[in-house]
Design an enzyme around this catalytic site. Sequence first.
Site, PDB file in Angstrom:
ATOM      1  N   HIS A   1     -57.807 -51.033  13.287  1.00 27.83           N
ATOM      2  CA  HIS A   1     -59.165 -51.591  13.319  1.00 27.83           C
ATOM      3  C   HIS A   1     -60.244 -50.544  13.060  1.00 27.83           C
ATOM      4  CE1 HIS A   1     -57.481 -55.307  14.845  1.00 27.83           C
ATOM      5  NE2 HIS A   1     -56.837 -54.626  15.788  1.00 27.83           N
ATOM      6  N   ARG A   2     -59.848 -49.316  12.805  1.00 29.02           N
ATOM      7  CA  ARG A   2     -60.859 -48.289  12.570  1.00 29.02           C
ATOM      8  C   ARG A   2     -61.684 -48.588  11.331  1.00 29.02           C
ATOM      9  NH1 ARG A   2     -56.796 -44.287  14.460  1.00 29.02           N
ATOM     10  NH2 ARG A   2     -57.529 -43.435  16.441  1.00 29.02           N
ATOM     11  N   ALA A   3     -61.057 -49.181  10.309  1.00 30.14           N
ATOM     12  CA  ALA A   3     -61.775 -49.442   9.060  1.00 30.14           C
ATOM     13  C   ALA A   3     -62.987 -50.333   9.302  1.00 30.14           C
ATOM     14  CB  ALA A   3     -60.838 -50.089   8.039  1.00 30.14           C
TER      15      ALA A   3
END
Length: 424
Positions: free
Chosen positions: A366-368
């Site tokens: 989910h970093r993107a």
Amino acid sequence: MKTRGFLATGQEAGPSTSRNLVSAFTSKRLTSGLRQIKRFTHAFQPPSIRRNHVICLAAAEAQLTAADLKGLNLSKDSVGFDVEKNSRLSRALPLTAVVGQDDIKQALLLGAVDNGLGGIAIAGRRGTAKSVMARGLHALLPPIEVVDGSICNADPDDPRSWEDGLAAKLTGREVPRKLREAPFVQIPLGVTEDRLVGTVDIEASMKEGRTVFQPGLLAEAHRGILYVDEINLLDEGIANLLLSILSDGVNVVEREGISISHPCRPLLIATYNPEEGALREHLLDRIAITLSADVPSTFDDRVKAIDLAMKFQDASQSVLDETAELTDSLRTSVILAREYLKDVKVAPEQVKYLVEEARRGGVQGHRAELFAVRVAKACAALEGRETVSKDDLREAVKLVILPRATILDAPPPDEQPPPPPPPP
């Protein structure tokens, strides 16, 4: 104001550059932004005509009161300044002079607006201006006001972020302030953990009869730029430690009888040559924007780049003079955009759009999406807006999500991709 156009097309930016952004400011936010401009102009002393123009233009557009202008206190003697300057940086090729590489220049400019963006990695073979662009960004950063005597450039207006022991040291005293150039710290390949995070200063400890902490490179880089050249060749343990501390925003040192913590929130800029080894996937995942400098260039662009390089080698000052106006305009935009960033809002529907784009691209984790939200907000701030637009979302997808995509889920030729949701 279309700041993206300045980098992409190289068009000239004059007084209208500041006017478009300044005119949208509320009096309160403008006063804060102008105070930053005032500190910068006093520190580096550009031509007085340009300084007075910015102040007078802002006053005319926003109709600041006499009390507002008096509060800015434009006396040169009112600001102390640390004149420690890196001579190499002062003679670096300006970012505005670099030919091509528009996406990378735009990403660096967004990083200057929000140093908590998550870092920027630039891949490319030798001679693709990777380090030139990293150093050129430094000229666009305004000076920072620090607590005099702080080991990590502590912000005098944010006591909650000070390092351990600083508040106790200043109890009952007025906070001493000092204006200094934004730091630019380079991490050498052979750096040790002690040099990176800090350790005990043995000599000072013996003299004072108590344990004295010697700050590391991370303390020096706080609120500035942390540059890592050839990050793919950096020791794996050091690289993991570095990115972990930057992710936390705090460096905690507990060793040899000391226990201290200090903030660590610089803008990370990393470069590497893929021919000398790929950057490990788990490191790439923790850096917000990863772009390649190995983009095809036209014949005309190559000729311009060679002419510019020869001219800068023979008469660097003339190149600096030619790009000074555009550099000043972008620097002013960065200062004002930092004020706007505090109030930029992103709608839930817009977050869902970024999540869907990441899902379509097969992006893991989910970093993107988290990085993309910050990039979109920085884009809006740079354009002088408090709401995120469709163009901001597209820019975030291009800079953050597409480079991480593992699936090219292109729509059929007769279908158009769904447009981003409108701003709230």
